[in-house]
Design a protein around this motif. Structure first.
Motif, short mmCIF file in Angstrom:
data_model
loop_
_atom_site.label_atom_id
_atom_site.label_comp_id
_atom_site.label_asym_id
_atom_site.label_seq_id
_atom_site.Cartn_x
_atom_site.Cartn_y
_atom_site.Cartn_z
N ARG A 19 0.85 -1.18 0.00
CA ARG A 19 0.00 0.00 0.00
C ARG A 19 0.89 1.23 0.00
N LEU A 20 0.75 2.01 -1.04
CA LEU A 20 1.49 3.26 -1.13
C LEU A 20 0.64 4.38 -0.53
N SER A 21 1.33 5.30 0.13
CA SER A 21 0.67 6.46 0.70
C SER A 21 1.26 7.72 0.11
N CYS A 22 0.45 8.74 0.03
CA CYS A 22 0.90 10.04 -0.46
C CYS A 22 0.36 11.10 0.49
N SER A 23 1.28 11.78 1.13
CA SER A 23 0.90 12.82 2.08
C SER A 23 0.97 14.18 1.39
#
Length: 125
Positions: A19-23
């Protein structure tokens, strides 16, 4: 200005998940179109998935349809890419992007005006 920072990349075996996250910082992204792209060595940047303004609508590339999902958390100003059934050909640098422009095709790289620095995903066979 919007700043985007990806995380969650790494090395995974074929068939696995990440799971990639982008803040996001600078502005809230709820009214932006938000997307995920990837770029493998020697290849052009490729559209993967996008989610519309206020979370209305999603779009996926055929290559990831049924395996990847995109989501967002407005309260945290985050975008996510859940990747299942990973294949060696999914190996690439993955980028999140956002645009406040009025666009018809959510898959065009040139329509996105904010980009993260990318996170490497490597899928071993």
């Amino acid at each position: 200005q919007v700043q985007l920072v990806e995380s969650g990349g790494g090395l995974v075996q074929a068939g696995g998940s990440l799971r990639l996250s982008c803040s996001a910082s600078g502005r809230t992204l709820s009214s932006y179109i938000k997307g995920w792209f990837r770029q493998a060595p020697g290849k052009e940047r490729e559209f993967l998935a996008a989610i519309g303004r206020h979370g209305i609508g999603t779009s996926f590339a055929d290559s990831v349809k049924g395996r990847f999902t995109i989501s967002r958390d407005n309260a945290k100003n985050m975008i996510y890419l859940q990747m299942n059934g990973l294949k060696p050909e999914d190996t690439a640098v993955y980028y999140c992007a956002a645009t406040d422009r009025v666009v018809m095709d959510w898959g065009k790289v040139s329509d996105y005006n904010y980009w993260g620095q990318g996170t490497q995903v490597t899928v071993s066979s």
